[in-house]
Design a protein around this motif. Structure first.
Motif: not given
Ligand SMILES: NC(=O)c1ccc[n+]([C@@H]2O[C@H](COP(=O)([O-])OP(=O)(O)OC[C@H]3O[C@@H](n4cnc5c(N)ncnc54)[C@H](OP(=O)(O)O)[C@@H]3O)[C@@H](O)[C@H]2O)c1
Length: 244
Positions: A9, A154, A181, A11, A84
């Motif tokens: 990820g 997560k 955050g 991009s 990511n």
């Protein structure tokens, strides 16, 4: 550093900043993306020695293809892996959320990192050097309501990181999780300190973070200077949470 790094990820958003920072550090960077070829191309145009490779990293055959394309291009193993990529993150009440909604998140937080790590760890072991960085989120400490699909997914990254750190440490491979955050990126639209003041007022540093704040931390964890740090959760959120 001159390693081969894969940022899933890469991009846009945080992944783009991470890819650019790893490139600035002298690494060869693979900017993975799923749909946004144009955006990925802009990242490699800005970066150093970088290539963009399309692959849906939640699919095993695509992960294998990605790894073999990368190996053919660089003729050396990928030894930096940044997990990511993320898909849509719908906020759903416990009443409305389904098991499939949980699975949608787990495909990104657990399945894709597992597939990629299993595919790439042999190369890292052969080099006796590796860096695996998982991108978590401060939500694991905040426990946001109406978001249990994402919070749960997560949270599982924390145990996975610790277990992998124990298993891979003997090969010089470190595994850590960086918990951002709220960091406005393209998908959040126009966000100002004023429009986000409800969030910012609880942050000890009284400001929003930038993608580069996350990228700098990932860059450090990927460096030789961070060789004695593994299994850790690093919060990059202006002090909004203090650690799990
Ligand atoms: N931004 C924040 O405030 C924040 C806070 C805490 C944690 N995080 C975490 O930080 C990470 C990055 O978030 P972000 O805000 O930067 O997200 P983002 O801007 O939505 O970017 C997501 C990236 O993932 C890629 N992607 C989506 N599906 C994919 C797939 N199946 N295979 C490969 N790539 C895929 C997208 O590429 P395409 O567009 O080409 O499909 C894009 O490059 C995520 O893990 C997120 O949970 C973000």
């Amino acid at each position: 550093m001159n390693k081969v790094a894969l940022v899933t990820g890469g991009s846009k958003g945080l992944g783009k900043a991470i890819a650019l920072t790893l490139g600035e550090q002298g690494n060869k960077v693979i900017v993975n993306f799923n749909r946004n070829a144009e955006k990925a191309k802009l990242v490699i145009d800005d970066g150093g020695e970088a290539v963009a490779i399309q692959a849906d990293i939640t699919q095993e055959d695509e992960v294998k293809r990605l790894a073999s394309e990368a190996e053919n291009l660089f003729q050396e193993p990928i030894t930096i892996l940044v997990n990511n990529a993320t898909g849509p993150q719908p906020e759903l009440s416990l009443q409305d959320v389904s098991w499939e909604d949980y699975l949608d998140q787990l495909h990104f937080t657990v399945k894709a990192p597992l597939l990629l790590t299993k595919e790439l760890m042999g190369g890292m072991q052969s080099k006796k050097w590796g860096r695996i960085i998982n991108i978590g989120s401060e939500v694991v400490e905040l426990g946001n309501p109406h978001f249990s699909n994402y919070v749960t997914a997560k949270s599982s990254v924390i145990g996975m990181t610790r277990s992998w750190a124990n298993e891979l440490g003997g090969y010089g491979i470190t595994v850590n999780t960086v918990h951002p955050g709220f960091i406005p990126v393209e998908r959040h639209g126009e966000v100002t300190e004023e429009s986000a003041k409800g969030y910012v007022q609880h942050v000890p540093l009284k400001k929003l973070g930038k993608p580069k704040d996350i990228a700098n931390t990932v860059g450090f964890l990927c460096s030789d200077e961070a060789e004695f740090i593994t299994g850790q959760n690093i919060n990059v959120n202006g002090g909004n949470t203090f650690g799990v």
